[in-house]
Design a protein around this motif. Structure first.
Motif, short mmCIF file in Angstrom:
data_model
loop_
_atom_site.label_atom_id
_atom_site.label_comp_id
_atom_site.label_asym_id
_atom_site.label_seq_id
_atom_site.Cartn_x
_atom_site.Cartn_y
_atom_site.Cartn_z
N HIS A 38 0.82 -1.21 0.00
CA HIS A 38 0.00 0.00 0.00
C HIS A 38 0.86 1.25 0.00
O HIS A 38 0.39 2.33 -0.41
CB HIS A 38 -0.95 0.00 1.20
N LEU A 39 2.10 1.15 0.45
CA LEU A 39 3.01 2.30 0.35
C LEU A 39 3.15 2.71 -1.11
O LEU A 39 3.10 3.89 -1.45
CB LEU A 39 4.38 1.93 0.92
N ALA A 40 3.35 1.72 -1.98
CA ALA A 40 3.51 1.99 -3.41
C ALA A 40 2.20 2.50 -4.02
O ALA A 40 2.19 3.48 -4.77
CB ALA A 40 4.00 0.75 -4.13
N ILE A 41 1.11 1.82 -3.73
CA ILE A 41 -0.18 2.19 -4.32
C ILE A 41 -0.55 3.63 -3.96
O ILE A 41 -0.98 4.41 -4.82
CB ILE A 41 -1.29 1.23 -3.87
N ASN A 42 -0.35 4.00 -2.72
CA ASN A 42 -0.71 5.36 -2.31
C ASN A 42 0.20 6.39 -2.95
O ASN A 42 -0.23 7.48 -3.33
CB ASN A 42 -0.65 5.49 -0.78
N LEU A 43 1.49 6.05 -3.08
CA LEU A 43 2.43 6.97 -3.71
C LEU A 43 2.06 7.18 -5.18
O LEU A 43 2.12 8.30 -5.69
CB LEU A 43 3.85 6.42 -3.60
N ILE A 44 1.65 6.12 -5.87
CA ILE A 44 1.24 6.25 -7.28
C ILE A 44 -0.02 7.11 -7.39
O ILE A 44 -0.12 7.97 -8.28
CB ILE A 44 1.00 4.86 -7.89
#
Length: 476
Positions: free
Chosen positions: A291-297
């Protein structure tokens, strides 16, 4: 076609959501098995790097029961030549971390071949730790006749001092096609010849056969690319580990797709492939397991293109209701916390795998006035809650000299919890003189319905902080 961002294991997403021969171009930058941990480098609001980093992923693979299961699944259902290759690898490499990595990659590459169109291409980004094994893997799955290039991306970087071997400053990108029908748009990626060569061409002293359309002074790049890495001051730098420069992805996407084509990145990280595909008018599919990646995207798409999740593109795999939130909490408590904090744009505080969090799950920074930055401590709870939790949050806020505390809970708060929070008093914003509750309780149900914590002039957790207030402030 609608653009889609998936949260989840890319193997399961590929199998369950991506149809056969539906993708024009695949770029993947998987972990290299370099046995390193990669951290998200959040920045403090003043611009400096945060001391509390979060592990985005561990670049280490181990031979486990799940790996053994995947290996036997490939043996039972995979093409004969792939089965022979994988068994030969295991006889040679044995059951170890490298073999676990290659088994994981083999299962995913088989699915990626399935979803790729006959006219499509795949670019596998790797480094010398495993590129030799991966090339054999790609030869077997896609066919050695469909090997097009081993692209060497060269870059300069002052780090990595050594006196015992040459400094390692290149990555390998393996370029394969699905078939001989693949498309390659040479004119989209031509670059200038050197000044000396250009003058020779103009004088007619040298000729290279077919000329570029309308410009005989441009050439198709060689298979070694000198593209700078993202330095610490680069505008596009987001602080995500292994982030690649947009120029690198731009060349790949221009060379092997046209406007309207579908670009897939199954390890999309901070979303560079997604961002470049969007800018170049391609459709895109992104997959990541954190979710770190998904939110950053999602932040990157909003900040760069003004795109909103759910409106301008789909997000599949994130909780949409309380049952989904509970399922995520049961599956992975840390991913649940990261997802919950993304709903309030809080930056995670510390890597839970490496040490105690000191009662802090995340932090929201905000402007107190033109010279000062305040903070709100964020705690996330997925289990039973009581008034004791609010008292502990109050103590953490006082210990950290924070201005506010935000308590996010999956379960409904009790009446004593609400009373305790009210007794916390108010923080008065010096700019607007508006009062904000020092201790705030907000449920996941409320967050999913669109409610947000009351925080003045919040600072984004991703772009570098400023030392002064922005020219335009949001209305409170």
């Amino acid at each position: 076609m609608e653009n889609v961002l998936y949260y989840g294991d890319n193997l399961e997403v590929l199998r369950n959501y991506i149809p056969d021969e539906s993708v024009d171009l695949i770029y993947l930058d998987p972990p290299f098995n370099s046995k390193a941990d990669y951290n998200v480098l959040f920045r403090e609001p003043t611009g400096g790097l945060s001391k509390a980093q979060i592990t985005a992923f561990e670049d280490t693979w181990h031979w486990t029961e799940e790996t053994e299961k995947t290996f036997h699944e490939i043996v039972q259902t995979g093409p004969g030549q792939v089965v022979d290759m994988l068994q030969a690898f295991r006889n040679f490499i044995k059951r170890n971390d490298m073999m676990a990595y290659l088994t994981m990659m083999c299962a995913r590459l088989l699915e990626l071949k399935r979803v790729l169109k006959p006219t499509g291409s795949i670019y596998l980004h790797c480094d010398p730790n495993a590129s030799h094994y991966l090339k054999v893997l790609m030869d077997t799955i896609f066919g050695h006749k469909n090997f097009r290039n081993e692209i060497v991306w060269c870059y300069k970087d002052p780090s990595g001092k050594t006196e015992r071997y040459f400094r390692k400053k290149h990555d390998v990108i393996l370029f394969y096609s699905k078939s001989d029908e693949y498309r390659f748009y040479a004119d989209a990626v031509r670059i200038q010849y050197s000044e000396r060569t250009r003058k020779q061409i103009e004088r007619g002293t040298i000729s290279f056969g077919r000329k570029a359309k309308g410009n005989p002074l441009d050439k198709v790049p060689e298979d070694w690319w000198e593209i700078p890495i993202i330095n610490s001051q680069a505008k596009e730098r987001l602080g995500y580990p292994t982030q690649k420069p947009e120029k690198l992805l731009e060349r790949i996407i221009l060379a092997s797709s046209k406007e309207g084509d579908v670009v897939l990145d199954p390890f999309c990280g901070c979303g560079t492939t997604i961002a470049v595909a969007q800018r170049l008018n391609r459709h895109w599919i992104g997959i990541d397991i954190t979710h770190l990646a998904i939110n950053l995207i999602k932040w990157r798409l909003k900040n760069t293109f003004g795109l909103d999740a759910g409106k301008d593109y789909k997000v599949i795999g994130e909780p949409k209701d309380l049952s989904g939130a509970r399922a995520l909490a049961e599956q992975d408590r840390f991913q649940f916390q990261y997802w919950a904090m993304s709903l309030v744009s809080a930056r995670p505080y510390i890597d839970k795998k490496r040490g105690a969090d000191k009662g802090i799950d995340g932090v929201i920074y905000f402007y107190m006035d033109k010279d000062k930055i305040g903070k709100a401590i964020v705690q996330v709870k997925s289990g039973k809650v009581s008034v004791k939790d609010i008292r502990e949050l109050k103590a953490v806020v006082e210990r950290e000299k924070a201005q506010m505390g935000i308590f996010i809970t999956l379960e409904e708060p009790t009446k004593p919890m609400q009373e305790e929070a009210l007794q916390g008093g108010y923080y008065t914003c010096p700019i607007t003189k508006r009062n904000f509750p020092k201790l705030q309780i907000i449920t996941l149900k409320e967050l999913l319905e669109g409610k947000s914590p009351l925080v003045p002039f919040q600072i984004s957790p991703y772009k570098e902080g400023q030392k002064t207030l922005p020219n335009t402030l949001p209305l409170l």
